[in-house]
Scaffold this motif. Structure first.
Motif, mmCIF file in Angstrom:
data_model
loop_
_atom_site.group_PDB
_atom_site.id
_atom_site.type_symbol
_atom_site.label_atom_id
_atom_site.label_comp_id
_atom_site.label_asym_id
_atom_site.label_seq_id
_atom_site.Cartn_x
_atom_site.Cartn_y
_atom_site.Cartn_z
ATOM 1 N N TYR A 26 0.840 -1.191 0.000
ATOM 2 C CA TYR A 26 0.000 0.000 0.000
ATOM 3 C C TYR A 26 0.883 1.251 0.000
ATOM 4 O O TYR A 26 1.816 1.357 0.800
ATOM 5 C CB TYR A 26 -0.875 0.051 1.246
ATOM 6 N N ILE A 27 0.569 2.185 -0.879
ATOM 7 C CA ILE A 27 1.239 3.491 -0.872
ATOM 8 C C ILE A 27 0.590 4.359 0.203
ATOM 9 O O ILE A 27 -0.634 4.522 0.233
ATOM 10 C CB ILE A 27 1.127 4.191 -2.236
ATOM 11 N N ILE A 28 1.411 4.901 1.086
ATOM 12 C CA ILE A 28 0.939 5.827 2.112
ATOM 13 C C ILE A 28 1.766 7.102 2.026
ATOM 14 O O ILE A 28 2.821 7.120 1.378
ATOM 15 C CB ILE A 28 1.063 5.216 3.531
ATOM 16 N N PRO A 29 1.329 8.201 2.648
ATOM 17 C CA PRO A 29 2.153 9.411 2.650
ATOM 18 C C PRO A 29 3.502 9.143 3.318
ATOM 19 O O PRO A 29 3.648 8.215 4.118
ATOM 20 C CB PRO A 29 1.311 10.398 3.477
ATOM 21 N N ASP A 30 4.472 9.962 2.996
ATOM 22 C CA ASP A 30 5.802 9.847 3.590
ATOM 23 C C ASP A 30 5.688 10.079 5.098
ATOM 24 O O ASP A 30 5.312 11.164 5.545
ATOM 25 C CB ASP A 30 6.741 10.885 2.964
ATOM 26 N N ILE A 31 6.015 9.060 5.900
ATOM 27 C CA ILE A 31 5.819 9.160 7.340
ATOM 28 C C ILE A 31 6.789 10.129 8.012
ATOM 29 O O ILE A 31 6.629 10.452 9.190
ATOM 30 C CB ILE A 31 5.922 7.778 8.028
ATOM 31 N N SER A 32 7.784 10.608 7.274
ATOM 32 C CA SER A 32 8.704 11.586 7.862
ATOM 33 C C SER A 32 8.165 13.011 7.794
ATOM 34 O O SER A 32 8.724 13.918 8.406
ATOM 35 C CB SER A 32 10.066 11.524 7.166
ATOM 36 N N GLU A 33 7.085 13.206 7.038
ATOM 37 C CA GLU A 33 6.478 14.540 6.939
ATOM 38 C C GLU A 33 5.863 14.928 8.281
ATOM 39 O O GLU A 33 5.135 14.144 8.887
ATOM 40 C CB GLU A 33 5.403 14.561 5.850
ATOM 41 N N LYS A 34 6.130 16.141 8.718
ATOM 42 C CA LYS A 34 5.711 16.557 10.066
ATOM 43 C C LYS A 34 4.553 17.562 10.087
ATOM 44 O O LYS A 34 4.094 17.929 11.155
ATOM 45 C CB LYS A 34 6.901 17.181 10.818
ATOM 46 N N ASN A 35 4.100 18.022 8.919
ATOM 47 C CA ASN A 35 3.032 19.024 8.966
ATOM 48 C C ASN A 35 1.708 18.368 9.379
ATOM 49 O O ASN A 35 1.457 17.195 9.070
ATOM 50 C CB ASN A 35 2.903 19.762 7.628
ATOM 51 N N PRO A 36 0.863 19.088 10.096
ATOM 52 C CA PRO A 36 -0.373 18.516 10.661
ATOM 53 C C PRO A 36 -1.277 17.841 9.636
ATOM 54 O O PRO A 36 -1.869 16.787 9.914
ATOM 55 C CB PRO A 36 -1.056 19.722 11.306
ATOM 56 N N HIS A 37 -1.400 18.444 8.455
ATOM 57 C CA HIS A 37 -2.260 17.864 7.421
ATOM 58 C C HIS A 37 -1.763 16.477 7.030
ATOM 59 O O HIS A 37 -2.557 15.515 6.938
ATOM 60 C CB HIS A 37 -2.300 18.770 6.194
ATOM 61 N N LYS A 92 -4.786 3.571 9.440
ATOM 62 C CA LYS A 92 -5.880 2.971 10.223
ATOM 63 C C LYS A 92 -6.820 2.182 9.314
ATOM 64 O O LYS A 92 -7.252 1.059 9.660
ATOM 65 C CB LYS A 92 -6.659 4.064 10.951
ATOM 66 N N LYS A 93 -7.136 2.722 8.156
ATOM 67 C CA LYS A 93 -8.020 2.022 7.220
ATOM 68 C C LYS A 93 -7.389 0.710 6.765
ATOM 69 O O LYS A 93 -8.078 -0.317 6.638
ATOM 70 C CB LYS A 93 -8.316 2.907 6.010
ATOM 71 N N ILE A 94 -6.069 0.726 6.523
ATOM 72 C CA ILE A 94 -5.374 -0.487 6.083
ATOM 73 C C ILE A 94 -5.361 -1.535 7.195
ATOM 74 O O ILE A 94 -5.626 -2.719 6.961
ATOM 75 C CB ILE A 94 -3.939 -0.152 5.633
ATOM 76 N N LEU A 153 5.613 5.448 15.959
ATOM 77 C CA LEU A 153 4.702 6.411 16.590
ATOM 78 C C LEU A 153 3.291 6.264 16.019
ATOM 79 O O LEU A 153 2.306 6.259 16.773
ATOM 80 C CB LEU A 153 5.210 7.832 16.390
ATOM 81 N N TYR A 154 3.181 6.130 14.712
ATOM 82 C CA TYR A 154 1.861 5.934 14.104
ATOM 83 C C TYR A 154 1.216 4.641 14.615
ATOM 84 O O TYR A 154 0.012 4.604 14.888
ATOM 85 C CB TYR A 154 1.972 5.915 12.578
ATOM 86 N N ALA A 155 2.025 3.582 14.735
ATOM 87 C CA ALA A 155 1.484 2.329 15.261
ATOM 88 C C ALA A 155 0.975 2.519 16.689
ATOM 89 O O ALA A 155 -0.078 1.998 17.063
ATOM 90 C CB ALA A 155 2.551 1.236 15.217
ATOM 91 N N GLU A 156 1.719 3.279 17.485
ATOM 92 C CA GLU A 156 1.314 3.550 18.868
ATOM 93 C C GLU A 156 -0.008 4.317 18.906
ATOM 94 O O GLU A 156 -0.882 4.051 19.740
ATOM 95 C CB GLU A 156 2.410 4.350 19.572
ATOM 96 N N LEU A 157 -0.189 5.258 17.995
ATOM 97 C CA LEU A 157 -1.398 6.073 17.975
ATOM 98 C C LEU A 157 -2.609 5.320 17.425
ATOM 99 O O LEU A 157 -3.744 5.579 17.838
ATOM 100 C CB LEU A 157 -1.155 7.330 17.124
ATOM 101 N N LYS A 187 -3.647 12.825 7.633
ATOM 102 C CA LYS A 187 -3.896 11.993 6.457
ATOM 103 C C LYS A 187 -3.249 10.616 6.620
ATOM 104 O O LYS A 187 -3.840 9.581 6.277
ATOM 105 C CB LYS A 187 -3.350 12.679 5.206
ATOM 106 N N THR A 188 -2.031 10.601 7.165
ATOM 107 C CA THR A 188 -1.317 9.335 7.341
ATOM 108 C C THR A 188 -1.995 8.457 8.377
ATOM 109 O O THR A 188 -2.134 7.233 8.185
ATOM 110 C CB THR A 188 0.147 9.602 7.745
ATOM 111 N N ILE A 189 -2.430 9.049 9.478
ATOM 112 C CA ILE A 189 -3.143 8.288 10.509
ATOM 113 C C ILE A 189 -4.390 7.633 9.931
ATOM 114 O O ILE A 189 -4.646 6.438 10.132
ATOM 115 C CB ILE A 189 -3.519 9.202 11.697
ATOM 116 N N ILE A 190 -5.180 8.414 9.188
ATOM 117 C CA ILE A 190 -6.414 7.891 8.593
ATOM 118 C C ILE A 190 -6.106 6.765 7.610
ATOM 119 O O ILE A 190 -6.761 5.715 7.605
ATOM 120 C CB ILE A 190 -7.198 9.023 7.904
#
Length: 365
Positions: free
Chosen positions: A59-70, A80-82, A100-104, A74-77
């Protein structure tokens, strides 16, 4: 919980070329036959083709190193869907932000594992939060020490499993460039790695004039691509050693090439647990390597290679010259290199350690 019932998500930043991505591919190969399914999430890269060949859904997801809120939202959503769609039972992360995303995202029913591939001294609060409820695999003892001493992660939370390389069992495909150099009587030295600050290629280049002064029949191959390529080529030109240096570009047949080199140099400024010396060892080649972090665990001075200080071109030159001049030392280190690979860094040992690690975790879950 049985291993064969698990749905594993390997969560990583990219599937480009690199040591972390190689570990992800290895883990996919190990666990695909043993579990219900394996999924990979990343922002993509050339190794997507290898996942496809292995029958691994990516699955292609946004770059997890990006730190901006948007991007974070988007990455969390997206992740989570996957996780929900694929009924994921184990998330195995390969980046601090992935952990961190896995923790959240993940509830307590999902087993969380994370590989620590490097040593760091930053983002202490974020790192502790990311790894709070996660079992950690450190790729080397220095990486574990970094986690325990700097980040204050409990020692019992961290298990060391060394990186490994599959044995080179293919027939050697002769590289015409290296073959011609050997036919002309040259000693061929290689440096393999991304052309980036971490790999210290400029210090390797700075060592070349001193080697040539003593051993004019030496050629130097730089194998890899990266953001510093043009800067490094200019450095070669400024030192007037263009005739002695060949930029080979990216190559996918690293073990094949290494088997044809006379010597490999690892000039890195930092490493968690580098694969390059292990790749060299796997084909019976010795190395000159900087004594940084995980490299210190792999290279034993004058036993399977020569250890030098980072940022020291004079030491690189001296070590290369020693191997050129002392065949007995070179033979000894090449023998030691092959033995080190067989004893410590074989793929079979790596696979067994990970299978056992997963089974132990699932027994406790």
């Amino acid at each position: 919980m049985k291993l064969e019932d698990q749905n594993i998500l390997f969560l990583t930043r990219t599937m480009k070329l690199g040591g972390t991505e190689n570990v992800v591919l290895q883990l996919c190969e190990i666990f695909k036959p043993l579990v219900n399914k394996v999924i990979v999430c990343s922002c993509g890269g050339v190794n997507e083709n290898k996942l496809k060949e292995m029958g691994i859904k990516h699955y292609i997801i946004p770059d997890i190193s990006e730190k901006n809120p948007h991007s974070i939202v988007k990455t969390i959503i997206t992740i989570k869907k996957i996780v929900d769609k694929e009924n994921i039972t184990i998330v195995h992360s390969h980046h601090r932000m992935a952990a961190l995303y896995a923790e959240l995202i993940c509830d307590k029913s999902i087993v969380k594992i994370a590989n620590a591939h490097n040593t760091f001294h930053d983002k202490k609060t974020l790192t502790r939060l990311a790894y709070r409820n996660t079992k950690l695999i450190a790729v080397g003892e220095m990486v574990k020490k970094n986690l325990v001493e700097y980040y204050e992660i409990p020692s019992e939370q961290v298990t060391v499993i060394h990186n490994a390389i599959k044995p080179f069992e293919d027939k050697i495909t002769i590289d015409s460039t290296i073959e011609k150099l050997h036919q002309d009587g040259y000693f061929v030295v290689g440096n393999v790695g991304r052309l980036s600050e971490q790999k210290g290629m400029e210090y390797f280049i700075d060592a070349i004039p001193a080697v040539l002064k003593q051993h004019s029949k030496t050629k130097f191959l730089i194998i890899g691509k990266g953001e510093l390529e043009e800067e490094l080529k200019k450095r070669v030109a400024d030192l007037k050693v263009e005739d002695a240096v060949i930029f080979m570009g990216y190559r996918s047949d690293i073990q094949n090439l290494m088997s044809q080199l006379d010597l490999e140099v690892l000039s890195s400024l930092w490493e968690g647990f580098p694969l390059i010396p292990i790749e060299a060892f796997s084909v019976g080649r010795t190395v000159v390597a900087t004594g940084v972090d995980g490299t210190l665990e792999i290279v034993q001075n004058e036993e399977n290679g020569l250890m030098i200080e980072p940022r020291k071109p004079d030491q690189i030159a001296e070590a290369i010259s020693r191997f050129i001049e002392d065949k007995n030392l070179k033979d000894k280190c090449e023998y030691g290199a092959k033995k080190s690979y067989e004893k410590e860094y074989s793929f079979d040992k790596f696979a067994e350690a990970h299978r056992d690690y997963y089974r132990r975790l699932l027994e406790k879950s």
